[in-house]
Design an enzyme around this catalytic site. Sequence first.
Site, PDB file in Angstrom:
ATOM      1  N   GLU A   1     -29.402 -35.461 -29.985  1.00  0.00           N
ATOM      2  CA  GLU A   1     -28.434 -35.327 -28.888  1.00  0.00           C
ATOM      3  C   GLU A   1     -27.754 -36.674 -28.677  1.00  0.00           C
ATOM      4  O   GLU A   1     -28.467 -37.662 -28.465  1.00  0.00           O
ATOM      5  CB  GLU A   1     -29.149 -34.899 -27.606  1.00  0.00           C
ATOM      6  CG  GLU A   1     -29.593 -33.461 -27.675  1.00  0.00           C
ATOM      7  CD  GLU A   1     -30.416 -33.031 -26.458  1.00  0.00           C
ATOM      8  OE1 GLU A   1     -30.684 -33.887 -25.592  1.00  0.00           O
ATOM      9  OE2 GLU A   1     -30.800 -31.870 -26.387  1.00  0.00           O
TER      10      GLU A   1
ATOM     11  N   ARG B   1     -35.769 -27.260 -26.482  1.00  0.00           N
ATOM     12  CA  ARG B   1     -35.493 -28.525 -27.160  1.00  0.00           C
ATOM     13  C   ARG B   1     -34.809 -28.196 -28.482  1.00  0.00           C
ATOM     14  O   ARG B   1     -35.141 -27.180 -29.124  1.00  0.00           O
ATOM     15  CB  ARG B   1     -36.788 -29.308 -27.435  1.00  0.00           C
ATOM     16  CG  ARG B   1     -37.416 -29.944 -26.207  1.00  0.00           C
ATOM     17  CD  ARG B   1     -36.577 -31.115 -25.667  1.00  0.00           C
ATOM     18  NE  ARG B   1     -37.190 -31.767 -24.532  1.00  0.00           N
ATOM     19  CZ  ARG B   1     -36.884 -31.528 -23.251  1.00  0.00           C
ATOM     20  NH1 ARG B   1     -35.970 -30.627 -22.949  1.00  0.00           N
ATOM     21  NH2 ARG B   1     -37.472 -32.202 -22.291  1.00  0.00           N
TER      22      ARG B   1
ATOM     23  N   ILE C   1     -40.022 -21.319 -16.358  1.00  0.00           N
ATOM     24  CA  ILE C   1     -38.566 -21.140 -16.550  1.00  0.00           C
ATOM     25  C   ILE C   1     -38.287 -19.759 -17.137  1.00  0.00           C
ATOM     26  O   ILE C   1     -37.385 -19.045 -16.693  1.00  0.00           O
ATOM     27  CB  ILE C   1     -37.982 -22.241 -17.464  1.00  0.00           C
ATOM     28  CG1 ILE C   1     -38.219 -23.629 -16.853  1.00  0.00           C
ATOM     29  CG2 ILE C   1     -36.485 -22.017 -17.680  1.00  0.00           C
ATOM     30  CD1 ILE C   1     -37.840 -24.795 -17.758  1.00  0.00           C
TER      31      ILE C   1
ATOM     32  N   ARG D   1     -46.944 -17.291 -27.147  1.00  0.00           N
ATOM     33  CA  ARG D   1     -47.865 -17.574 -28.241  1.00  0.00           C
ATOM     34  C   ARG D   1     -49.324 -17.308 -27.834  1.00  0.00           C
ATOM     35  O   ARG D   1     -50.072 -16.674 -28.541  1.00  0.00           O
ATOM     36  CB  ARG D   1     -47.709 -19.037 -28.609  1.00  0.00           C
ATOM     37  CG  ARG D   1     -48.159 -19.390 -29.964  1.00  0.00           C
ATOM     38  CD  ARG D   1     -47.572 -20.727 -30.312  1.00  0.00           C
ATOM     39  NE  ARG D   1     -46.422 -20.575 -31.168  1.00  0.00           N
ATOM     40  CZ  ARG D   1     -46.504 -20.642 -32.485  1.00  0.00           C
ATOM     41  NH1 ARG D   1     -47.632 -20.862 -33.084  1.00  0.00           N
ATOM     42  NH2 ARG D   1     -45.426 -20.495 -33.223  1.00  0.00           N
TER      43      ARG D   1
ATOM     44  N   ILE E   1     -32.485 -23.252 -24.532  1.00  0.00           N
ATOM     45  CA  ILE E   1     -32.530 -24.161 -23.372  1.00  0.00           C
ATOM     46  C   ILE E   1     -33.826 -24.965 -23.395  1.00  0.00           C
ATOM     47  O   ILE E   1     -34.230 -25.522 -22.387  1.00  0.00           O
ATOM     48  CB  ILE E   1     -32.381 -23.399 -22.025  1.00  0.00           C
ATOM     49  CG1 ILE E   1     -33.429 -22.275 -21.892  1.00  0.00           C
ATOM     50  CG2 ILE E   1     -30.985 -22.849 -21.858  1.00  0.00           C
ATOM     51  CD1 ILE E   1     -33.485 -21.641 -20.501  1.00  0.00           C
TER      52      ILE E   1
ATOM     53  N   GLY F   1     -43.050 -19.032 -19.493  1.00  0.00           N
ATOM     54  CA  GLY F   1     -43.628 -19.973 -18.535  1.00  0.00           C
ATOM     55  C   GLY F   1     -42.827 -19.874 -17.250  1.00  0.00           C
ATOM     56  O   GLY F   1     -42.191 -18.839 -16.987  1.00  0.00           O
TER      57      GLY F   1
ATOM     58  N   HIS G   1     -27.174 -30.858 -22.683  1.00  0.00           N
ATOM     59  CA  HIS G   1     -28.504 -30.917 -22.058  1.00  0.00           C
ATOM     60  C   HIS G   1     -28.371 -31.088 -20.534  1.00  0.00           C
ATOM     61  O   HIS G   1     -28.791 -32.097 -19.973  1.00  0.00           O
ATOM     62  CB  HIS G   1     -29.323 -32.073 -22.678  1.00  0.00           C
ATOM     63  CG  HIS G   1     -30.805 -31.931 -22.460  1.00  0.00           C
ATOM     64  ND1 HIS G   1     -31.739 -32.352 -23.364  1.00  0.00           N
ATOM     65  CD2 HIS G   1     -31.525 -31.419 -21.429  1.00  0.00           C
ATOM     66  CE1 HIS G   1     -32.954 -32.126 -22.916  1.00  0.00           C
ATOM     67  NE2 HIS G   1     -32.844 -31.547 -21.731  1.00  0.00           N
TER      68      HIS G   1
HETATM   69  O1  LIG Z   1     -37.540 -31.232 -19.687  1.00  0.00           O
HETATM   70  C1  LIG Z   1     -36.765 -31.054 -18.751  1.00  0.00           C
HETATM   71  O2  LIG Z   1     -37.141 -30.799 -17.604  1.00  0.00           O
HETATM   72  C2  LIG Z   1     -35.298 -31.157 -18.974  1.00  0.00           C
HETATM   73  O3  LIG Z   1     -34.958 -30.867 -20.282  1.00  0.00           O
HETATM   74  C3  LIG Z   1     -34.794 -32.522 -18.586  1.00  0.00           C
HETATM   75  O4  LIG Z   1     -35.192 -33.456 -19.489  1.00  0.00           O
END
Ligand SMILES: O=C(O)[C@H](O)CO
Length: 328
Positions: A273, A244, A162, A182, A242, A160, A292
């Site tokens: 967390e 969840r 990121i 996916r 990076i 995506g 995080h």
């Molecule tokens: O989802 C997001 O942008 C980061 O993890 C901050 O919560």
Amino acid sequence: MAKQEQPGLLIVEIGGVRGVLEGHVELLKKHFHLITMKEFLKKKERLSEKIKSVLIYECRPVIDRELLQSLPHLKVIANSGVGVDHLDLKLISSFGVKVTNTPHAVSDSTADIGMALMLASARRLVEGCQIAVSPQTEHFAADWLGDEVTGATLGIIGMGSIGYKVAKRAKAFEMKILYHNRNQRKEEEEQAVGARYCEKMEDLLQQSDFVILVVNLTPQTHKLIGKRELELMKPTATLINISRGAVVDHDALVEALQNGIIKAAALDVTNPEPLPRDHPLLKLKNIIITPHIGTATVQATRMMTEEAVANIQAVLNGLPIPSEVIPQ
Ligand SMILES: O=C(O)[C@H](O)CO
């Protein structure tokens, strides 16, 4: 002419770990009359009619049926951040309320954290730092060598916005780039960074020296990486997360790190967390964990607030919404 009243914006609080950053309050006040949750709960009767939007700062789970029922004119819940796994999208949509997020604001800072974790893990930066600052250190010699990322293969799971920023950075580090998505192959991005698409995630896992997870947390990606997937990875490979914490099965990861199934892990996210202080992951040497902090930069947080404001205004004015999250 009577001054038009600003639309009411409900926020959790100002400051602290749950609140809107103090430095952003002025920006928000230019557009909205801010109401904190504490004020709202005290004067619910009077305030509930006035609120048209809610701003969720980072991933704080505050939206439930009771709150939604108490806001009859609510139009939008603006999430500051990209991940919306803390929101019940179907419930919210059943109230006719839209959800927005801030994918553009977070992509650079989160991709940077991915690169930082990869480099730190490859070059054993945390251990090196401990040697450098330890009172026991008499001379600077580590009895280990790190690995270079140059020329190594990076597998990106989730191309995506990121994931693509990670790929652009990896290209500059002369890495070979594989990716798995996916649903959708991203041909334009592929060409721009010279990435190769792996239709099967298994192929990416088997070939990569570094595997980075950049997927949203959904029922389909919950524990996406478990025992089987870790066993497919090279024993010399590193897993970076990076996205969840719940995307990775933590028990399987402990086992893999303890038994040399993979070499190392670097996590900016865990489940929960923070991890309980006696969690086995915290006792391992071949792991780096950060709290995080993917979006914890001055620039990203500011842009997140700006992007959230633009989303809210678009919804309130019936204009095209820059970043709406549609329930699947
Ligand atoms: O989802 C997001 O942008 C980061 O993890 C901050 O919560």
